[in-house]
Design an enzyme around this catalytic site. Structure first.
Site, PDB file in Angstrom:
ATOM      1  N   SER A   6       0.863  -1.194   0.000  1.00  0.00           N
ATOM      2  CA  SER A   6       0.000   0.000   0.000  1.00  0.00           C
ATOM      3  C   SER A   6       0.892   1.234   0.000  1.00  0.00           C
ATOM      4  CB  SER A   6      -0.885   0.002   1.253  1.00  0.00           C
ATOM      5  OG  SER A   6      -1.416   1.299   1.440  1.00  0.00           O
ATOM      6  N   HIS A  63      -7.949  -0.063  -4.649  1.00  0.00           N
ATOM      7  CA  HIS A  63      -8.962  -0.285  -3.604  1.00  0.00           C
ATOM      8  C   HIS A  63      -9.797   0.988  -3.484  1.00  0.00           C
ATOM      9  CE1 HIS A  63      -9.576  -0.982   1.047  1.00  0.00           C
ATOM     10  NE2 HIS A  63     -10.704  -1.071   0.382  1.00  0.00           N
ATOM     11  N   MET A  65     -12.349   3.143  -1.884  1.00  0.00           N
ATOM     12  CA  MET A  65     -13.143   3.409  -0.681  1.00  0.00           C
ATOM     13  C   MET A  65     -13.958   4.665  -0.987  1.00  0.00           C
ATOM     14  SD  MET A  65     -10.167   2.502   2.025  1.00  0.00           S
ATOM     15  CE  MET A  65      -8.926   2.597   0.737  1.00  0.00           C
ATOM     16  N   MET A 134     -11.218  -6.414   5.297  1.00  0.00           N
ATOM     17  CA  MET A 134     -10.573  -5.298   6.006  1.00  0.00           C
ATOM     18  C   MET A 134     -10.318  -5.712   7.454  1.00  0.00           C
ATOM     19  SD  MET A 134     -10.143  -2.808   3.853  1.00  0.00           S
ATOM     20  CE  MET A 134      -9.439  -1.715   5.083  1.00  0.00           C
ATOM     21  N   GLY A 141      -3.907   4.492   7.302  1.00  0.00           N
ATOM     22  CA  GLY A 141      -2.868   3.489   7.489  1.00  0.00           C
ATOM     23  C   GLY A 141      -2.423   3.504   8.952  1.00  0.00           C
ATOM     24  N   ASP A 172      -6.443  -6.597   4.519  1.00  0.00           N
ATOM     25  CA  ASP A 172      -5.914  -5.238   4.428  1.00  0.00           C
ATOM     26  C   ASP A 172      -6.019  -4.527   5.779  1.00  0.00           C
ATOM     27  OD1 ASP A 172      -5.158  -2.719   3.613  1.00  0.00           O
ATOM     28  OD2 ASP A 172      -6.852  -2.389   2.263  1.00  0.00           O
TER      29      ASP A 172
HETATM   30  C1  DX5 Z   1      -6.844   1.505   5.007  1.00  0.00           C
HETATM   31  C2  DX5 Z   1      -6.212   1.040   3.723  1.00  0.00           C
HETATM   32  C3  DX5 Z   1      -5.065   0.103   3.879  1.00  0.00           C
HETATM   33  C4  DX5 Z   1      -3.982   0.598   4.769  1.00  0.00           C
HETATM   34  C5  DX5 Z   1      -2.860  -0.373   4.917  1.00  0.00           C
HETATM   35  O1  DX5 Z   1      -8.020   2.176   4.732  1.00  0.00           O
HETATM   36  O2  DX5 Z   1      -7.153   0.403   2.902  1.00  0.00           O
HETATM   37  O3  DX5 Z   1      -4.589  -0.303   2.629  1.00  0.00           O
HETATM   38  O4  DX5 Z   1      -3.487   1.822   4.354  1.00  0.00           O
HETATM   39  O5  DX5 Z   1      -1.906   0.227   5.713  1.00  0.00           O
HETATM   40  P1  DX5 Z   1      -1.311  -0.429   7.018  1.00  0.00           P
HETATM   41  O6  DX5 Z   1      -0.509  -1.601   6.577  1.00  0.00           O
HETATM   42  O7  DX5 Z   1      -0.491   0.669   7.598  1.00  0.00           O
HETATM   43  O8  DX5 Z   1      -2.475  -0.823   7.906  1.00  0.00           O
HETATM   44 ZN    ZN Z   2      -6.497  -0.710   1.097  1.00  0.00          ZN
END
Ligand code: DX5
Ligand code: ZN
Length: 213
Positions: A6, A63, A65, A134, A141, A172
């Protein structure tokens, strides 16, 4: 385990410098698109993804969102996405979004938030190419892995075997050297990893650890 990196936690003024040192070991780049409506954060859109497209030959897993993914699928395909996931909780009809992604011959994935039951994916097991569980509340993140995702991964793996299907299962959020072992045990195909890899401390070694799990 396959790793989808990511880019969300990268320093965007310097992102490719940060990513290129691990590029050879990356399986997919995971592009987190947030609209500030579906999740309480705004990240980036198709233009940023397109900027990375010339840098690498690796597959891009986008991805979405966002509330209304269907009308943006074409833009994310044109930006260079190879696979696109959207949320079951979005405002569009999931089958219509899958059809739109397949229209462009790209892989279609359905993501579910932590509070959504995995059983809600059952009608789509034969339709989607992958599922994204998720393991944090989407939006940011660097959050802590939620163990409630493990049971969902296990069920998806069980249904796949029972029905002789071949969708991929991904997870994720909050994946590191420890939580990756938990998800591999449950049958994950690829894990999205952000902050653990991109904290500027020895990404090579961390990548090696993850790939060997
Ligand atoms: C959260 C994202 C993830 C996230 C992953 O909404 O979809 O992809 O950024 O990051 P880490 O590994 O820091 O949880
Ligand atoms: Zn993601």
């Amino acid at each position: 385990m396959k790793v989808a990196v990511s880019i969300l936690s990268a320093d965007f003024a310097n992102a490719w410098e940060e990513l290129k040192v691990i590029d050879s070991d990356v399986d997919y780049y995971h592009m987190d698109v947030m609209d500030g409506e579906f999740v309480p954060n705004i990240s980036f859109g198709a233009h940023v993804i397109k900027c990375f497209r010339d840098k690498t030959t690796k597959k891009f897993d986008t991805h979405l969102m966002i509330r209304n993914p269907k009308k943006y699928i074409k833009d994310f395909v044109n930006a260079g996405s190879d696979m696109i996931s959207f949320h079951l909780e979005c405002d569009d009809d999931a089958l219509e979004v899958i059809d739109e992604i397949h229209f462009y011959n790209k892989l279609a994935g359905i993501a579910i938030k932590p509070n959504t039951k995995v059983e809600e994916l059952i009608p789509y097991l034969k339709k989607a190419d992958y599922f994204l569980v998720m393991s944090v509340e989407p939006g940011f993140g660097g959050q802590k892995f939620m163990e409630s995702s493990l049971d969902k991964i296990e069920k998806l793996a069980k249904w796949r075997q029972a029905e002789k299907l071949n969708y991929l299962i991904s997870v994720d959020g909050g994946i590191n050297d420890k939580t990756s072992k938990l998800v591999v045990d449950k049958g994950i195909d690829f894990a999205v990893v952000g902050s653990y890899l991109l904290d500027k401390k020895d990404p090579h070694k961390k990548m090696e650890i993850l790939k060997n799990i």
